[in-house]
Structure formats: structure tokens, C-alpha cells
Design a protein around this motif. Structure first.
Motif, PDB file in Angstrom:
ATOM      1  N   ASP A   1       0.685  -1.182  -0.050  1.00 34.03           N
ATOM      2  CA  ASP A   1       0.158   0.191  -0.084  1.00 34.03           C
ATOM      3  C   ASP A   1       0.699   1.312   0.091  1.00 34.03           C
ATOM      4  O   ASP A   1       0.718   2.055  -0.592  1.00 34.03           O
ATOM      5  CB  ASP A   1      -1.081  -0.037   1.238  1.00 34.03           C
ATOM      6  N   HIS A   2       1.884   1.442   0.760  1.00 39.93           N
ATOM      7  CA  HIS A   2       2.668   2.675   0.738  1.00 39.93           C
ATOM      8  C   HIS A   2       3.236   2.966  -0.417  1.00 39.93           C
ATOM      9  O   HIS A   2       3.584   4.220  -0.340  1.00 39.93           O
ATOM     10  CB  HIS A   2       3.744   2.590   2.101  1.00 39.93           C
ATOM     11  N   ASP A   3       3.696   2.076  -1.213  1.00 38.48           N
ATOM     12  CA  ASP A   3       4.234   2.433  -2.509  1.00 38.48           C
ATOM     13  C   ASP A   3       3.089   3.301  -3.419  1.00 38.48           C
ATOM     14  O   ASP A   3       3.431   4.189  -4.264  1.00 38.48           O
ATOM     15  CB  ASP A   3       4.479   1.276  -3.548  1.00 38.48           C
ATOM     16  N   ILE A   4       1.822   3.536  -2.938  1.00 37.33           N
ATOM     17  CA  ILE A   4       0.854   4.220  -3.510  1.00 37.33           C
ATOM     18  C   ILE A   4       0.307   5.028  -2.274  1.00 37.33           C
ATOM     19  O   ILE A   4       0.510   6.305  -2.359  1.00 37.33           O
ATOM     20  CB  ILE A   4      -0.274   3.590  -3.932  1.00 37.33           C
ATOM     21  N   ARG A   5      -0.389   4.421  -1.470  1.00 35.35           N
ATOM     22  CA  ARG A   5      -0.892   5.242   0.002  1.00 35.35           C
ATOM     23  C   ARG A   5      -1.590   4.101   0.696  1.00 35.35           C
ATOM     24  O   ARG A   5      -1.930   3.091   0.414  1.00 35.35           O
ATOM     25  CB  ARG A   5      -1.977   6.162  -0.516  1.00 35.35           C
ATOM     26  N   ASP A   6      -1.348   4.578   2.112  1.00 37.46           N
ATOM     27  CA  ASP A   6      -1.693   3.523   3.152  1.00 37.46           C
ATOM     28  C   ASP A   6      -3.228   3.155   2.965  1.00 37.46           C
ATOM     29  O   ASP A   6      -3.931   3.901   2.597  1.00 37.46           O
ATOM     30  CB  ASP A   6      -1.531   4.349   4.522  1.00 37.46           C
ATOM     31  N   ASP A   7      -3.584   1.914   3.161  1.00 36.67           N
ATOM     32  CA  ASP A   7      -4.911   1.243   3.007  1.00 36.67           C
ATOM     33  C   ASP A   7      -5.157   1.076   1.491  1.00 36.67           C
ATOM     34  O   ASP A   7      -6.281   0.915   1.244  1.00 36.67           O
ATOM     35  CB  ASP A   7      -5.875   2.197   3.813  1.00 36.67           C
ATOM     36  N   TRP A   8      -4.173   1.325   0.553  1.00 40.55           N
ATOM     37  CA  TRP A   8      -4.834   1.365  -0.668  1.00 40.55           C
ATOM     38  C   TRP A   8      -5.625   0.181  -1.317  1.00 40.55           C
ATOM     39  O   TRP A   8      -5.462  -0.898  -0.862  1.00 40.55           O
ATOM     40  CB  TRP A   8      -3.390   1.426  -1.428  1.00 40.55           C
ATOM     41  N   ASN A   9      -6.779   0.472  -1.608  1.00 37.96           N
ATOM     42  CA  ASN A   9      -7.837  -0.130  -2.200  1.00 37.96           C
ATOM     43  C   ASN A   9      -8.244  -1.381  -0.977  1.00 37.96           C
ATOM     44  O   ASN A   9      -8.564  -2.530  -1.024  1.00 37.96           O
ATOM     45  CB  ASN A   9      -7.498  -1.183  -3.178  1.00 37.96           C
ATOM     46  N   THR A  10      -8.123  -0.626   0.324  1.00 40.55           N
ATOM     47  CA  THR A  10      -8.815  -1.574   1.403  1.00 40.55           C
ATOM     48  C   THR A  10     -10.265  -2.219   1.254  1.00 40.55           C
ATOM     49  O   THR A  10     -10.592  -2.934   1.739  1.00 40.55           O
ATOM     50  CB  THR A  10      -8.485  -0.779   2.677  1.00 40.55           C
ATOM     51  N   SER A  11     -11.077  -1.266   0.676  1.00 41.01           N
ATOM     52  CA  SER A  11     -12.495  -1.342   0.556  1.00 41.01           C
ATOM     53  C   SER A  11     -13.142  -0.403  -0.447  1.00 41.01           C
ATOM     54  O   SER A  11     -12.480   0.493  -1.117  1.00 41.01           O
ATOM     55  CB  SER A  11     -13.108  -1.218   1.977  1.00 41.01           C
TER      56      SER A  11
ATOM     57  N   MET B   1       4.893 -14.456  -7.754  1.00 44.76           N
ATOM     58  CA  MET B   1       4.534 -13.112  -6.927  1.00 44.76           C
ATOM     59  C   MET B   1       3.096 -12.665  -7.130  1.00 44.76           C
ATOM     60  O   MET B   1       2.896 -12.579  -8.465  1.00 44.76           O
ATOM     61  CB  MET B   1       5.532 -12.156  -7.423  1.00 44.76           C
ATOM     62  N   ILE B   2       2.628 -12.449  -6.163  1.00 48.35           N
ATOM     63  CA  ILE B   2       0.940 -12.396  -6.221  1.00 48.35           C
ATOM     64  C   ILE B   2       0.653 -10.666  -6.005  1.00 48.35           C
ATOM     65  O   ILE B   2       1.052 -10.102  -4.711  1.00 48.35           O
ATOM     66  CB  ILE B   2       0.265 -13.225  -5.458  1.00 48.35           C
ATOM     67  N   ASP B   3      -0.003 -10.009  -6.813  1.00 50.46           N
ATOM     68  CA  ASP B   3      -0.395  -8.628  -6.616  1.00 50.46           C
ATOM     69  C   ASP B   3      -1.837  -8.926  -5.796  1.00 50.46           C
ATOM     70  O   ASP B   3      -2.799  -9.409  -6.073  1.00 50.46           O
ATOM     71  CB  ASP B   3      -1.006  -8.040  -7.766  1.00 50.46           C
ATOM     72  N   THR B   4      -1.661  -8.440  -4.479  1.00 54.80           N
ATOM     73  CA  THR B   4      -2.655  -8.156  -3.586  1.00 54.80           C
ATOM     74  C   THR B   4      -3.262  -6.879  -3.153  1.00 54.80           C
ATOM     75  O   THR B   4      -3.845  -6.781  -2.333  1.00 54.80           O
ATOM     76  CB  THR B   4      -2.355  -9.035  -2.380  1.00 54.80           C
ATOM     77  N   ARG B   5      -2.961  -5.949  -4.067  1.00 55.14           N
ATOM     78  CA  ARG B   5      -3.559  -4.712  -4.025  1.00 55.14           C
ATOM     79  C   ARG B   5      -4.160  -4.137  -5.036  1.00 55.14           C
ATOM     80  O   ARG B   5      -5.204  -3.928  -4.946  1.00 55.14           O
ATOM     81  CB  ARG B   5      -2.095  -3.708  -3.701  1.00 55.14           C
ATOM     82  N   CYS B   6      -3.590  -4.090  -6.389  1.00 55.36           N
ATOM     83  CA  CYS B   6      -4.250  -3.388  -7.546  1.00 55.36           C
ATOM     84  C   CYS B   6      -5.331  -4.271  -7.977  1.00 55.36           C
ATOM     85  O   CYS B   6      -6.419  -3.712  -8.507  1.00 55.36           O
ATOM     86  CB  CYS B   6      -3.354  -2.964  -8.402  1.00 55.36           C
ATOM     87  N   GLY B   7      -5.349  -5.499  -7.893  1.00 54.81           N
ATOM     88  CA  GLY B   7      -6.247  -6.421  -8.686  1.00 54.81           C
ATOM     89  C   GLY B   7      -7.266  -6.833  -7.921  1.00 54.81           C
ATOM     90  O   GLY B   7      -8.169  -7.528  -8.309  1.00 54.81           O
ATOM     91  N   ARG B   8      -7.583  -6.018  -6.863  1.00 53.48           N
ATOM     92  CA  ARG B   8      -8.599  -6.272  -5.663  1.00 53.48           C
ATOM     93  C   ARG B   8      -9.960  -6.098  -6.372  1.00 53.48           C
ATOM     94  O   ARG B   8     -10.406  -5.203  -7.091  1.00 53.48           O
ATOM     95  CB  ARG B   8      -8.778  -5.641  -4.392  1.00 53.48           C
TER      96      ARG B   8
END
Length: 541
Positions: free
Chosen positions: A207-217, A304-311
Motif C-alpha cells: 500500500d505505501h508504494d501508493i498510499r496507506d490502506d490502498w484499495n482496502t474497500s 509473486m501475487i498482486d494483492t493490492r491493485c487487482g482487488r
């Protein structure tokens, strides 16, 4: 030519016969490494080259230099570090070093008191003084390589020189230009720069590569979409991530097939608009691009799995990756006929301490309306306040991964890896957990969660006690009870913490020799230009 290289060289994808060298140059130029050349391309006024070296011999070590327009540019004259080398894969053991969460602040007494010793820099100094055989086969950097939302004093000075920090986003990074400076600060320390020039690196964002909690909900995305500055931030962040981190993850065949790289190289002039359009599309339609990737290292496979952008964040249908990406991941995980050890890189731990897992599962259920609309709003606020957003907060994905790992771990002889290990970071403490799954026997795969975090961004002593108590004590009781009250089904698998937690700045090294796998966590100590790494935790898989 001093100053012709702005950043790099970074040694990225390396296999048995080829290697990729990434550089940023001060001007448009032709870059040469060994017998390979590449012309730079331009993005928002910055110049980059991807030099693909091939025809190397397997299992060899080849020193290299970088020339820019025919002039020597790297290594720098009088460098105290060994010459950079390209080491191609041969047969034999595997050594991977992994970790996450590294703040880019100065290496002096003032900052060491707050941030501790930088484990990556300590590793670099230690390896520079050691025999080449001590180096890992790869660095696996599992997120928060840069902090766009928690900037250093030096980065804030750069920001203040460009715009009014009284206006949003304040001292956070705003666009591609500021990201370019941020990466420069992260990777120009001489020791770290040398390390990245001579040890191949695989990277994934958090997330911090973009912003805290990126795509949390979905509510988080809606809030950010309402900020006037957000489009420039997400566009700049994803464009910079693709350029500084992702493209180097790709194999030669993947680079040849990548439509974004083809469009950038074909742009003719400045490709900034091309990359911006791609980045915005990737944010708005996560299924339009796959950030996950795989890398085979001898008898091991790293997925390696993207767990941020692809949610997928639709209420009632939340998943940590979209359907197409999940199908790709499952295919890579199942393709284990010649894989002895399977490593699943995910910035977010798959297995949390059990009570914390139950707390996140309860939160997902109640934020989704299990206890009514009024409580759902409170649950959403709690989710964002204390980062309840790991695999456990995406129950469908957690269950699907449990089924997939069980399937692979219990496959017939010849198609079953000896070990399956999740490699993760994010939580700012390190631990190892062992998974028990249906059908497990002495002959089936051994499955572990291995977490190493932070590299340089420790919790304060008070927060360590509070976090440890919450994750390993309070949550164990409260989380389990709350999950039952919300009627959250029990997971189909069980697990326990076998080692840890440790809250030190650290890097973990996983070593495969003669079929055995040992993992050690080490923290660094730097004294001037020398360093030592000391083991603080270990486990044999």
C-alpha cells in the motif's frame, strides 16, 4: 562520465543465459552492457534504458560495466565495492533473501535512533566484504519499497520546491516527477546501489508504494476518488511502479509480449502520456493488466501475487484478485511437475496469528452487513483505522487459496513440491507459521508462512508491546469470539506460529541445499563502512 547515470544499474530478471540491466540516464543516449546495447526512451522528461544481455553461459559469473554513448559510466572510478557481476543460474541450491517495508532516510545517528539500522544497507556492506559465493540468487522485495505517504525531510524539501505543501496532498508525493525523486532517494546510497547492481531483484508493491490502506474497500476508493489530487497520484504511482519496479520483473518472452512496453518504446517522443493512460486504466479496470508474475530459480518456483491493485471490492463479492488473475495464479501454482520448492510471494501475509485472522474475518462480515447497516459503517471505520485488510479480510480468496494449496500439497508423487511457502511482509514483525491441511501426511508437502518485516521502519517500543498483545493475546480471545457471533465459518485449514514474533529491522534468507530448507532472519549492525548480520530467528522447513 560522472553524472551520466542518474540511477542504476539495477540487475533485474536473470535466468540461465540472459539478464536485464535497468538504468536511468541524465539525457537521451545509447547504453551498452557487455555486447548488448539499448537506446533510451523518455517518460515525463526522464530517460531510461532496458539493456537485455543474452548468450551467457549457465552457472557463470560475468563482470560487467555500463557505457553511455561510448563512455564508461559504471562502476564509478575509485569505487570501494567489488565489480558488479551477472551470475546466471546453474544447477544446485537456491538462496533467496526477502523482506519488506523500507524507509529511505539518511544513515546517521539521528535517523538510526528513530528508524534503526537499514538491514538492506547492512546486508550490502556485509556481502561486499565477503566472497561472491555468499550472495543470494535473488532479492525478493515484498512491498513498501518506497513510502509515498510518509516522506523524509529531504523528500519534503524537494516537494516544497515544486508546490505549496499547504495544499493537498501536502508533503505526500503528488505525481510522477515526485515519484522519480522518491525512487532516487531509495536506491542511490552507494552500498545499496552496488547491491542492486549485482544481485537480481524481484519486486511487488504494497500500500505505501501508493498510499496507506490502498484499495482496502469500496468506501476507501470512493473517498479517494473524491479528492481532486488523487488522479495524478494514482496515475503517477502506477506509472512509476511499472517503470521502476515491474518491467524488470518480466522475462524476455514476457517483455516481448507486454503491450505497455511496446507502446512506450513505439511512442517516438516522450511516452509520459502513454504510460499515464495505461496507469489510469489499470486503476479503473484492474483486470486490464496483470501485475503478478513468476520466476523459476533452479528447483524452485517463485509466484509473486498482486494483492493490492487487482482487488475486487464489490460488497458481497470481495476478492483479493480478480477472476482472470486468480486463474493465472492457480495455473502457475499447479504447474509443479519439476518444482521441488514452491514460494508464493504476497506482500500481505496469508496466515496471520489466528486471533487476528478471526478479527479480520469478523470485520469483513460485519462491514458487509452481518450485524446491520448501522454497525456496518462502524466496522468499515474500524477496518481502515487498524488495517484489517489481509487475506483473512477476503474470505472467498482465503478459502480458494486454502483449497489450491491443499490440492497441490496432496498431489501424486512427481507433481507435489516438497515445500510450499508464503513469503510476506507488511505487518512490521517477523514470524514463521506452519499450516495443517486436510489429507496432510509425512509424505505430502510441508506448508509454511514466512514473514519478514520491516527492513527499515520499526514500530516504537510501545507499539511493539501493544501490537504483540493485540495480535497474539487479545485478538486470540476476542477475534475468535466475535467471528463465532457473526457466524463466520471456520477455516478449512489450521495453523500455528512456530517461531517469532520478532520486531527487529531484518532480512530473511531462505536456503535450499540438498533438499533441505532453512530460513534465518538477520538484523544488521553498521560501523562506518563495515557491517555484520546477526541471526535473530531461524526455522527448518
Amino acid at each position: 562520465m560522472p553524472g551520466t547515470l542518474v540511477l542504476g544499474p539495477l540487475l533485474r530478471h536473470v535466468d540461465r543465459t540472459s539478464a536485464l540491466i535497468w538504468v536511468e540516464t541524465a539525457r537521451p543516449a545509447t547504453v551498452r552492457v557487455l555486447d548488448a546495447t539499448a537506446r533510451t526512451f523518455t517518460v515525463h522528461g526522464h530517460h531510461y534504458a532496458l539493456v537485455a544481455v543474452d548468450g551467457l553461459e549457465p552457472g557463470t559469473s560475468t563482470p560487467y560495466a555500463v557505457e553511455v554513448d561510448g563512455e564508461h559510466a559504471w562502476p564509478e572510478p575509485g569505487s570501494p565495492f567489488p565489480p558488479p557481476v551477472i551470475r546466471t543460474r546453474g544447477d544446485g541450491g537456491v538462496r533467496l533473501t526477502f523482506g519488506s517495508c523500507r524507509m529511505s532516510v539518511p544513515h546517521d545517528a539521528k535517523h538510526d535512533r528513530v528508524y534503526g539500522t537499514d538491514a538492506l544497507r547492512a546486508l550490502a556492506l556485509t556481502l561486499a566484504a565477503a566472497d561472491e559465493s555468499a550472495r543470494p540468487d535473488a532479492l525478493v522485495l515484498l512491498g513498501d519499497q518506497v513510502y509515498a505517504d510518509e516522506t523524509s525531510d529531504e523528500m519534503r524539501e524537494i516537494i516544497a520546491g515544486r508546490r505549496d505543501v499547504a495544499e493537498p496532498p501536502g508533503t505526500e508525493v503528488a505525481d510522477f516527477e515526485e515519484y522519480a525523486h522518491l525512487y532516487r532517494l531509495a536506491w542511490t546510497d552507494p552500498a545499496v546501489r552496488w547491491l542492486l547492481s549485482t544481485v537480481p531483484a524481484a519486486m511487488i508493491f504494497d500500500d505505501h508504494d501508493i498510499r496507506d490502506d490502498w484499495n482496502t474497500s469500496q468506501p476507501w476508493r470512493a473517498t479517494m476518488a473524491g479528492q481532486a489530487w488523487w488522479r495524478r497520484r494514482i496515475t503517477g504511482g502506477l506509472a512509476a511502479y511499472w517503470l521502476y519496479q515491474h518491467v524488470g520483473n518480466l522475462s524476455p518472452s514476457e517483455r516481448a509480449a507486454d503491450p505497455v512496453l511496446a507502446a512506450v518504446l513505439a511512442a517516438g517522443g516522450d511516452a509520459g502520456a502513454v504510460l499515464d493512460e495505461f496507469a489510469w486504466q489499470a486503476d479503473q479496470d484492474p483486470a486490464s493488466y496483470r501485475w503478478s508474475f513468476t520466476r523459476d530459480v533452479g528447483p524452485a518456483r517463485l509466484v509473486m501475487i498482486d494483492t493490492r491493485c487487482g482487488r475486487v471490492l464489490d460488497p458481497g463479492k470481495r476478492t483479493i484478485v480478480d477472476d482472470a488473475e486468480w486463474d493465472w495464479i492457480a495455473g502457475q501454482v499447479r504447474d509443479t511437475e519439476h518444482v521441488e520448492h514452491l514460494f508464493l510471494g504476497t506482500s500481505l501475509p496469508y496466515l496471520l496469528p489466528r486471533g487476528l485472522h478471526d478479527l479480520e474475518a469478523w470485520n469483513e462480515a460485519t462491514a458487509g452487513g452481518a450485524w446491520g447497516g448501522r454497525f456496518a459503517r462502524a466496522a468499515e471505520s474500524l477496518r481502515q483505522a487498524i488495517d484489517l485488510e489481509h487475506w483473512a479480510a477476503f474470505g472467498r480468496s482465503f478459502d480458494a487459496m486454502a483449497a489450491l494449496v491443499t490440492e497441490v500439497a496432496t498431489a501424486p508423487d512427481g507433481r507435489r513440491p516438497q515445500t510450499v511457502s508464503f513469503l510476506s511482509g507488511d505487518v512490521h514483525y517477523s514470524y514463521a507459521a506452519r499450516l495443517a491441511y486436510p489429507g496432510r501426511t509425512d509424505r505430502t508437502s510441508r506448508v509454511y508462512q514466512l514473514v519478514c518485516s520491516p527492513v527499515r521502519n520499526p514500530l516504537s517500543r510501545t507499539l511493539r508491546y501493544l501490537n504483540g498483545a493485540a495480535a497474539f493475546a487479545v485478538a486470540r480471545v476476542a477475534g475468535t469470539a466475535l467471528a463465532r457471533l457473526a457466524r463466520v465459518p471456520k477455516p478449512s485449514v489450521r495453523w500455528s506460529i512456530d517461531a517469532g514474533p520478532r520486531f527487529d529491522n531484518a532480512l530473511a534468507t531462505l536456503e535450499v541445499t540438498d533438499g533441505s530448507v532453512r530460513v534465518r532472519w538477520e538484523t544488521g549492525r553498521v560501523d562506518g563502512d563495515t557491517a555484520t548480520m546477526s541471526e535473530v530467528l531461524s526455522v527448518t522447513l
